[in-house]
Design an enzyme around this catalytic site. Structure first.
Site, PDB file in Angstrom:
ATOM      1  N   ASP A 530       1.133  -0.954   0.090  1.00 27.20           N
ATOM      2  CA  ASP A 530      -0.360   0.108   0.286  1.00 27.20           C
ATOM      3  C   ASP A 530       0.570   1.492  -0.492  1.00 27.20           C
ATOM      4  O   ASP A 530       1.699   1.442   0.272  1.00 27.20           O
ATOM      5  CB  ASP A 530      -0.819  -0.200   1.019  1.00 27.20           C
ATOM      6  CG  ASP A 530      -0.163   0.097   2.346  1.00 27.20           C
ATOM      7  OD1 ASP A 530       0.321   0.774   2.632  1.00 27.20           O
ATOM      8  OD2 ASP A 530      -0.609  -1.254   3.595  1.00 27.20           O
ATOM      9  N   GLU A 610      22.777 -21.235 -18.764  1.00 26.63           N
ATOM     10  CA  GLU A 610      21.915 -20.552 -17.926  1.00 26.63           C
ATOM     11  C   GLU A 610      22.288 -19.569 -17.424  1.00 26.63           C
ATOM     12  O   GLU A 610      21.518 -18.241 -17.688  1.00 26.63           O
ATOM     13  CB  GLU A 610      21.394 -21.229 -17.156  1.00 26.63           C
ATOM     14  CG  GLU A 610      20.295 -22.764 -17.237  1.00 26.63           C
ATOM     15  CD  GLU A 610      19.247 -23.363 -16.042  1.00 26.63           C
ATOM     16  OE1 GLU A 610      18.050 -23.323 -16.112  1.00 26.63           O
ATOM     17  OE2 GLU A 610      20.267 -23.912 -15.653  1.00 26.63           O
TER      18      GLU A 610
END
Ligand code: GLA
Length: 725
Positions: A530, A610
């Site tokens: 928030d 990777e």
């Protein structure tokens, strides 16, 4: 710009593209006349209709008029018990036991600079202006000061309310809304952002029906379930057209955001604190948290970009301002509680050459903490896992050229901890009741100063023992059995709000004492995502769900209010821990680099191929950092409507550069052709795509689109970097 027109009593707040107006009428009632796309000067109260309506009472001053009722007129700050039956903005129990409160206009002040709210999060800036309007209840000593902050250039209006008791006896505040917004009769939709742990902030849109509807939280945190941000819009408003409003509460505890369609079709939105039971002694002031309001005349996209800019530049206080936040690697999903110094250093050793800049040691480094059943509250380094303490680990991490970050969960306590054995009464709990556990733990009573001081001192000791550049502040349960041993029975109803104020105070102290430390908020991922937290913690772990495909939806929903730079987003291993899904590493990178980027896996376990992908991802993120963090965010598709193709773009403010990200859903044979229309570009500019030979005009990309090549396999992705020639 704030204009008070003495002749007609109107207060008009102009931002670049919106106008907000209210008016004190002949009875001192503060009427709301308009909020929407910018209109010229003038009294807009002619929009208000007066009519004799049965069973809508008339105030005594208006007698014998029957067309004047608080129940039918648009109010700037609705009251209770005196004739308006719609949602009230404030509810009190007066010393005589009545619940009547009638607020009438008493004066105003216009000031340069934006007001501040001590102890509470708030937008800030000298470029803001403040309007303060005083309202007074003629029948008691209760006054309300309505505060408006106007940031013209940001199209942002903030609101806050302070309730003052000027009487001689205490009054009890039961409900104080930060925001009351009445809309003249219109058919409108309410959009809320809902979900659960690991499925946060999915948008939900529905027409506002007769009666009350909305969302809220009573969990002591803003919650995974409902976010304190809502939107109101017309039925045909979309991403790029139509009027819409966004309203956010800068608060991290219980709240309510309710919309009501009344008997005559008008709509009221209120947002703020309920079920308070706050005793306000004579002379005391209660400050309700701030609410932020934006209005866009042209769709959700613009509304989000307005808000994002305001949040980035006028709310978040970023210790890395002007520089770049570090790309981090967190050991949680890699090791859980099972780690020691060597394991962590192995991760760091593998991560450093890939360009990763900061190692976060997550849960498990303190007290006796080998599972989530013990240790919370004992913030001392577990030397069995970390011989030599934090100092040694951090110097080795720094020797690798990386910085160091730490996880804490200061608001919590395990029953199996030294702290609990010494201070069982420091946990929230109602005497005589066994109380509920959440993740097996109890909550510390952060409404108490002594508890906060103890925890803060313990944290300081740890933070001062080594160079900690980042702190992850977690909170892993919601509140139950809220009762504080430090408050008398009649004040127990204050504990929940005092708890939130206590959290804010601790976070503010951390900022003061460690101004260069980056703090990331977290509550089981996005349970306290928030604007209140963002004032203290410039980024928040968006969700415990790190699945790239689920994240597309979570980040899409989150993006309506919150900018990309605030959303903690990490690449994790596959099969994904939360969903079991396998997605390509490239796609995980594309999803995560649209936020505060990092890794949450043991990159030491990756093969060379990777590692090469990771190195490229980190480089790409660093190269486009400004664009991603400060560019305009354009949602190009809706992943709920079309899970087969999700796309979004970060576009430079002048439109001459963009990073477009595209992720596909599950693969199908004979896929249909796809054209992706871009947004926010300069229509006349010619763009080079990914530095190659392909050139394309902005107007073509935006109106006709870009042909997305068929991508074989599930969950594929690609990124386009566009640069104007
Ligand atoms: C929460 C957080 C995770 C991790 C764990 C540790 O769930 O969201 O990221 O820190 O706690 O216990």
């Amino acid at each position: 710009m704030i204009v008070f027109d003495r002749t007609c009593g109107t207060f008009t707040l102009h931002t670049r593209s919106t106008t907000y107006q209210m008016k004190a009428d002949q009875y001192g009632v503060l009427l709301h006349t308009y909020y929407g796309p910018r209109v010229g000067e003038g009294d807009l109260s002619g929009l208000i209709q007066y009519a004799d309506r049965g069973f809508s009472p008339n105030p005594s001053e208006a007698h014998p008029r029957r067309d004047y009722s608080l129940d039918t007129l648009p109010q700037e700050y609705s009251t209770c018990g005196v004739g308006d039956y719609r949602l009230s903005s404030v509810q009190v129990e007066q010393p005589d036991g009545s619940q009547a409160l009638d607020l009438r206009y008493a004066g105003y002040e216009i000031r340069r600079g934006k007001y501040a709210l001590p102890g509470l999060p708030a937008f800030r800036g000298e470029d803001g202006e403040t309007l303060s309007i005083s309202l007074r209840d003629p029948g008691s000593g209760v006054e309300a000061e309505l505060l408006y902050g106007v940031f013209e250039d940001y199209d942002l209006i903030t609101r806050a309310v302070q309730i003052v008791n000027r009487g001689e006896e205490p009054v009890k505040l039961q409900r104080v809304m930060s925001l009351c917004l009445d809309f003249l009769p219109l058919d409108l939709d309410l959009i809320t952002f809902n979900g659960a742990h690991v499925r946060e902030r999915w948008p939900d849109r529905a027409p506002i029906r007769p009666g009350v509807q909305g969302v809220g939280s009573s969990r002591g945190m803003s919650s995974h379930q409902h976010n304190p941000f809502v939107m109101i819009c017309e039925h045909d408003t979309g991403e790029d057209h139509g009027v819409c409003y966004g309203a956010a509460l800068l608060y991290s505890g219980d709240f309510e955001a309710m919309a009501e369609r009344s008997q005559f079709g008008d709509i009221r939105l209120v947002m703020g604190l309920v079920q308070l039971q706050w005793t306000l002694e004579p002379g005391e002031v209660f400050a309700a948290p701030e609410a932020a309001l934006v209005c866009s005349p042209s769709g959700f996209g613009q509304m989000s970009r307005q808000l994002h800019r305001a949040v980035r530049e006028r709310l978040v206080r970023d210790p890395c301002q002007g520089g770049r936040r570090p790309v981090l690697i967190n050991n949680w999903e890699a090791t859980y509680f099972d780690f020691n110094k060597e394991k962590l250093l192995d991760i760091a050793r593998a991560a450093a050459p890939l360009g990763i800049e900061l190692l976060v040691m997550d849960d498990g480094w303190f007290g006796v903490r080998d599972s989530d059943t013990s240790g919370l509250g004992d913030w001392t380094v577990n030397e069995k896992k970390l011989p030599g303490g934090l100092g040694e680990l951090v110097s080795e991490v720094r020797r690798l050229g990386m910085r160091f970050g730490l996880w804490v969960e200061p608001e919590m306590i395990s029953e199996d901890s030294e702290l609990y054995r010494a201070h069982p009464d420091w946990a929230l709990g109602v005497p005589g009741r066994p109380g509920s556990r959440g993740r097996g733990q109890l909550t510390l009573d952060f409404s108490r100063k002594d508890v906060r001081e103890h925890v803060y001192a313990a944290l300081r000791k740890v933070l001062d023992s080594a160079e900690v550049s980042y702190l992850k502040w977690d909170m892993n349960r919601c509140l139950t059995d809220v009762w504080s041993a430090a408050l008398p029975p009649r004040r127990q109803g204050e504990t929940r709000h005092r708890y939130v104020l206590g959290v804010y105070e601790m976070l503010e102290n951390l900022r003061r004492d460690y101004p260069h430390m980056l703090v990331e908020g977290c509550a089981g991922g996005g349970g306290r995502f928030d604007l209140g937290m963002l004032y203290y913690t410039p980024q928040i772990w968006c969700s415990d769900n790190t699945d790239a495909i689920d994240r597309l939806r979570i980040q899409y929903g989150t993006s309506f209010c919150y900018p990309a730079c605030c959303m903690g987003a990490h690449v994790s291993a596959v099969p994904n821990e939360q969903t079991g899904r396998v997605t390509p590493l490239e796609t995980r990178g594309v999803a995560a680099m649209s936020g505060a980027f990092g890794y949450e896996m043991d990159v030491g376990k990756c093969g060379e191929a990777e590692k090469a992908v990771i190195r490229t991802q980190v480089e790409t993120f660093k190269t486009h950092y400004r664009l991603i963090q400060e560019g305009g965010y354009y949602r190009l598709t809706d992943p709920f409507a079309d899970p087969e193709l999700t796309a979004w773009a970060h576009v430079a403010p002048d439109g001459r550069e963009a990073l477009v990200s595209i992720v596909t859903g599950s693969g199908h044979a004979a896929p249909r052709f796809r054209l992706l229309r871009l947004k926010g570009l300069d229509p006349d500019a010619v763009y080079r795509i990914n530095g190659g030979a392909e050139l394309c005009r902005g107007s073509v990309l935006m109106n006709a689109g870009w042909p997305v090549p068929p991508l074989r396999g599930d969950y594929q992705s690609l990124q386009l970097h566009l640069e104007a020639e």
